[in-house]
Design a protein around this motif. Structure first.
Motif, PDB file in Angstrom:
ATOM      1  N   LEU A   5       0.839  -1.199   0.000  1.00 64.45           N
ATOM      2  CA  LEU A   5       0.000   0.000   0.000  1.00 64.45           C
ATOM      3  C   LEU A   5       0.879   1.257   0.000  1.00 64.45           C
ATOM      4  CD1 LEU A   5      -3.082   0.281   0.115  1.00 64.45           C
ATOM      5  CD2 LEU A   5      -2.898   0.488   2.587  1.00 64.45           C
ATOM      6  N   ALA A   6       1.919   1.230   0.827  1.00 56.53           N
ATOM      7  CA  ALA A   6       2.783   2.408   0.974  1.00 56.53           C
ATOM      8  C   ALA A   6       3.698   2.610  -0.231  1.00 56.53           C
ATOM      9  CB  ALA A   6       3.610   2.285   2.239  1.00 56.53           C
ATOM     10  N   THR A   7       4.150   1.527  -0.851  1.00 58.15           N
ATOM     11  CA  THR A   7       5.102   1.684  -1.958  1.00 58.15           C
ATOM     12  C   THR A   7       4.428   1.849  -3.315  1.00 58.15           C
ATOM     13  OG1 THR A   7       5.338  -0.709  -1.961  1.00 58.15           O
ATOM     14  CG2 THR A   7       7.105   0.540  -0.935  1.00 58.15           C
ATOM     15  N   THR A   8       3.181   1.401  -3.442  1.00 55.56           N
ATOM     16  CA  THR A   8       2.521   1.508  -4.754  1.00 55.56           C
ATOM     17  C   THR A   8       1.647   2.753  -4.873  1.00 55.56           C
ATOM     18  OG1 THR A   8       0.635   0.198  -3.999  1.00 55.56           O
ATOM     19  CG2 THR A   8       2.438  -1.001  -5.073  1.00 55.56           C
ATOM     20  N   ASP A   9       1.297   3.364  -3.735  1.00 58.45           N
ATOM     21  CA  ASP A   9       0.421   4.542  -3.726  1.00 58.45           C
ATOM     22  C   ASP A   9      -0.988   4.237  -4.219  1.00 58.45           C
ATOM     23  OD1 ASP A   9       2.177   6.280  -2.584  1.00 58.45           O
ATOM     24  OD2 ASP A   9       2.969   7.041  -4.474  1.00 58.45           O
ATOM     25  N   LEU A  10      -1.388   2.975  -4.162  1.00 53.82           N
ATOM     26  CA  LEU A  10      -2.756   2.617  -4.547  1.00 53.82           C
ATOM     27  C   LEU A  10      -3.675   2.761  -3.338  1.00 53.82           C
ATOM     28  CD1 LEU A  10      -1.999  -0.627  -6.586  1.00 53.82           C
ATOM     29  CD2 LEU A  10      -2.776   1.538  -7.529  1.00 53.82           C
ATOM     30  N   THR A  11      -4.968   2.803  -3.590  1.00 54.65           N
ATOM     31  CA  THR A  11      -5.920   2.829  -2.465  1.00 54.65           C
ATOM     32  C   THR A  11      -6.102   1.393  -1.964  1.00 54.65           C
ATOM     33  OG1 THR A  11      -7.785   2.531  -3.933  1.00 54.65           O
ATOM     34  CG2 THR A  11      -7.177   4.805  -3.410  1.00 54.65           C
ATOM     35  N   ARG A  12      -6.634   1.251  -0.761  1.00 55.98           N
ATOM     36  CA  ARG A  12      -6.804  -0.088  -0.170  1.00 55.98           C
ATOM     37  C   ARG A  12      -7.677  -0.985  -1.049  1.00 55.98           C
ATOM     38  NH1 ARG A  12      -5.172  -0.122   5.122  1.00 55.98           N
ATOM     39  NH2 ARG A  12      -6.198  -2.086   5.503  1.00 55.98           N
ATOM     40  N   GLY A  13      -8.810  -0.427  -1.481  1.00 50.91           N
ATOM     41  CA  GLY A  13      -9.751  -1.222  -2.273  1.00 50.91           C
ATOM     42  C   GLY A  13      -9.162  -1.623  -3.615  1.00 50.91           C
ATOM     43  N   ASN A  14      -8.474  -0.672  -4.239  1.00 55.53           N
ATOM     44  CA  ASN A  14      -7.857  -0.930  -5.533  1.00 55.53           C
ATOM     45  C   ASN A  14      -6.777  -2.010  -5.419  1.00 55.53           C
ATOM     46  OD1 ASN A  14      -7.415  -0.559  -8.224  1.00 55.53           O
ATOM     47  ND2 ASN A  14      -7.076   1.639  -8.099  1.00 55.53           N
ATOM     48  N   LEU A  15      -5.923  -1.850  -4.412  1.00 54.71           N
ATOM     49  CA  LEU A  15      -4.847  -2.813  -4.212  1.00 54.71           C
ATOM     50  C   LEU A  15      -5.425  -4.199  -3.925  1.00 54.71           C
ATOM     51  CD1 LEU A  15      -1.841  -3.531  -3.822  1.00 54.71           C
ATOM     52  CD2 LEU A  15      -2.063  -2.828  -1.441  1.00 54.71           C
ATOM     53  N   SER A  16      -6.424  -4.234  -3.075  1.00 57.76           N
ATOM     54  CA  SER A  16      -7.040  -5.507  -2.702  1.00 57.76           C
ATOM     55  C   SER A  16      -7.599  -6.232  -3.923  1.00 57.76           C
ATOM     56  CB  SER A  16      -8.137  -5.211  -1.689  1.00 57.76           C
ATOM     57  OG  SER A  16      -8.622  -6.379  -1.158  1.00 57.76           O
ATOM     58  N   ALA A  17      -8.288  -5.483  -4.787  1.00 56.10           N
ATOM     59  CA  ALA A  17      -8.887  -6.096  -5.977  1.00 56.10           C
ATOM     60  C   ALA A  17      -7.813  -6.596  -6.946  1.00 56.10           C
ATOM     61  CB  ALA A  17      -9.793  -5.080  -6.654  1.00 56.10           C
ATOM     62  N   HIS A  18      -6.762  -5.806  -7.128  1.00 59.33           N
ATOM     63  CA  HIS A  18      -5.683  -6.230  -8.023  1.00 59.33           C
ATOM     64  C   HIS A  18      -4.955  -7.451  -7.459  1.00 59.33           C
ATOM     65  CE1 HIS A  18      -5.905  -3.227 -11.114  1.00 59.33           C
ATOM     66  NE2 HIS A  18      -5.873  -2.228 -10.239  1.00 59.33           N
ATOM     67  N   MET A  19      -4.762  -7.484  -6.143  1.00 57.98           N
ATOM     68  CA  MET A  19      -4.079  -8.635  -5.530  1.00 57.98           C
ATOM     69  C   MET A  19      -4.900  -9.898  -5.740  1.00 57.98           C
ATOM     70  SD  MET A  19      -1.322  -7.314  -4.613  1.00 57.98           S
ATOM     71  CE  MET A  19      -0.601  -8.871  -4.180  1.00 57.98           C
ATOM     72  N   LYS A  20      -6.208  -9.769  -5.650  1.00 59.31           N
ATOM     73  CA  LYS A  20      -7.080 -10.936  -5.829  1.00 59.31           C
ATOM     74  C   LYS A  20      -6.900 -11.503  -7.235  1.00 59.31           C
ATOM     75  CE  LYS A  20     -11.842 -12.574  -5.371  1.00 59.31           C
ATOM     76  NZ  LYS A  20     -11.581 -13.567  -6.402  1.00 59.31           N
ATOM     77  N   ARG A  21      -6.816 -10.624  -8.218  1.00 64.90           N
ATOM     78  CA  ARG A  21      -6.655 -11.099  -9.598  1.00 64.90           C
ATOM     79  C   ARG A  21      -5.301 -11.777  -9.784  1.00 64.90           C
ATOM     80  NH1 ARG A  21      -9.285  -7.573 -14.201  1.00 64.90           N
ATOM     81  NH2 ARG A  21      -8.642  -9.478 -15.228  1.00 64.90           N
ATOM     82  N   LEU A  22      -4.275 -11.220  -9.173  1.00 68.62           N
ATOM     83  CA  LEU A  22      -2.938 -11.821  -9.309  1.00 68.62           C
ATOM     84  C   LEU A  22      -2.872 -13.162  -8.577  1.00 68.62           C
ATOM     85  CD1 LEU A  22      -0.805  -8.566  -8.855  1.00 68.62           C
ATOM     86  CD2 LEU A  22      -0.915  -9.963 -10.924  1.00 68.62           C
ATOM     87  N   VAL A  23      -3.551 -13.258  -7.432  1.00 70.01           N
ATOM     88  CA  VAL A  23      -3.585 -14.516  -6.675  1.00 70.01           C
ATOM     89  C   VAL A  23      -4.384 -15.562  -7.463  1.00 70.01           C
ATOM     90  CG1 VAL A  23      -4.465 -15.629  -4.567  1.00 70.01           C
ATOM     91  CG2 VAL A  23      -3.271 -13.441  -4.406  1.00 70.01           C
ATOM     92  N   ASP A  24      -5.517 -15.166  -8.006  1.00 66.52           N
ATOM     93  CA  ASP A  24      -6.348 -16.087  -8.787  1.00 66.52           C
ATOM     94  C   ASP A  24      -5.595 -16.624 -10.008  1.00 66.52           C
ATOM     95  OD1 ASP A  24      -8.371 -15.746  -7.022  1.00 66.52           O
ATOM     96  OD2 ASP A  24      -9.540 -14.352  -8.251  1.00 66.52           O
ATOM     97  N   ALA A  25      -4.740 -15.784 -10.586  1.00 64.45           N
ATOM     98  CA  ALA A  25      -3.977 -16.193 -11.771  1.00 64.45           C
ATOM     99  C   ALA A  25      -2.786 -17.072 -11.409  1.00 64.45           C
ATOM    100  CB  ALA A  25      -3.499 -14.952 -12.519  1.00 64.45           C
TER     101      ALA A  25
END
Lengths: 229, 103
Positions: free
Chosen positions: B40-60
């Motif tokens: 969160l701190a190094t990417t400057d993304l919002t919590r919700g945005n980061l969470s959703a992107h992480m889910k896609r990367l984990v699913d893949a």
């Protein structure tokens, strides 16, 4: 609830920007590296104290002398990693960001092991051929220190981490210095090298603390930056 | 999972070829493990945005996720998988070929 929590993620978020990714990557490398500062500082202090103790005892002919040095050098890894994981656990418990820097690949470790084995074999052969002398340890530390220090210096310059560059320079200097001052002892080399690493560890830890404080200031609302809770 | 046409037609991995996910994968590639707060701190993304992107990367299968509770607070740690590292290397190679080594 913050509307951003439900921000829909779609491909319309935009194509990749390597410049932004590169900047984030650089930030991550520097911060991840800084996270290990305290572990480096304490490990270096332990090694430095052990070196000072060995120097104080001054019993190079004692049967324990070589075994003690082997134990000290073998102990570097367990001490460092033990401290690092203890700190990581403590940071996680305190709700602070936690990160582990990337470890070298198996191939790189194997290559390094091979290089060290070759180096020790050359050192052993040179000691046998040249007969043990009071200054035989110079054959061990001068080439090692010059090479390792040089590599560390290059690494520090490439990663733009001045503390690693300073450690590299210090290692080269203290490795070459005994050639001029033959009266110096191997323990002195270890203590000076440990001091250089302690300074580097302290610089990294200060950088880590500043980064964490920046995040905490943001969390308290004293800056406009959005930070984790 | 939808993949943009411009990405696949150029040999780029559609999952990585997205602004936020490229940043996340680039950061994770430089770490052994990193937790949600660090990302969160190094990417400057919002919590919700980061969470959703992480889910896609984990699913893949590009990212491995480890969840635990510390003092009854959730803590999530991420690690780039071998497939993830390979995909990122391939992405970088494809990008270099596409731009003639400009990036």
């Amino acid at each position: 609830m913050n509307a951003e929590l439900h921000h829909p993620v779609t491909e319309a978020d935009g194509p990749a920007d390597p410049t932004v990714a590169g900047a984030a990557m650089g930030r991550a490398v520097r911060v991840a590296d800084a996270a290990s500062g305290m572990a480096i500082l304490v490990t270096a202090a332990v090694i430095g104290l052990a070196g000072a103790l060995m120097y104080g005892l001054g019993e190079r002919e004692a049967p324990y002398y070589v075994s003690a040095w082997i134990a000290i050098f073998v102990g570097i890894g367990p001490v460092y990693w033990g401290l690092f994981f203890a700190l990581k656990r403590a940071r996680r418990g305190a709700g602070l960001p936690s990160v582990e820097p990337r470890r070298p690949s198996v191939a790189r470790v194997a290559l390094l092991g091979l290089a060290v084995a070759l180096y020790l074999a050359i050192f052993g052969a040179s000691v046998i051929l040249l007969r043990p002398r009071a200054s035989y340890w110079l054959f061990l530390i001068v080439p090692f220190g010059a090479l390792f220090g040089g590599l560390w210096l290059v690494r520090g310059c490439l990663a733009r981490e001045w503390e690693d560059g300073v450690v590299g320079l210090a290692i080269v200097a203290i490795s070459v210095l005994p050639l001029a001052y033959r009266a110096s002892a191997p323990e002195v080399w270890v203590v000076l090298a440990a001091a250089a690493f302690a300074v580097s560890g302290a610089a990294k830890h200060i950088r880590w603390r500043r980064w964490v404080r920046g995040l905490q200031r943001g969390r308290d609302g004293t800056t406009g930056q959005e930070v984790p809770s | 999972m939808t993949t943009p046409v411009d990405a696949t037609s150029n040999g780029l991995d559609g999952l990585i070829h997205e602004a936020a996910r490229l940043v996340i994968v680039s950061v994770l590639n430089e770490c052994e493990t990193a937790d949600f707060n660090f990302l969160l701190a190094t990417t400057d993304l919002t919590r919700g945005n980061l969470s959703a992107h992480m889910k896609r990367l984990v699913d893949a299968g590009y990212v491995q996720e480890r969840k635990e509770f510390l003092d009854r607070k959730p803590h999530t740690e991420y690690r780039l998988t071998r497939d993830g590292r390979r995909a990122f290397q391939a992405y970088k190679k494809a990008w270099r070929q596409l731009t003639g080594g400009a990036a």
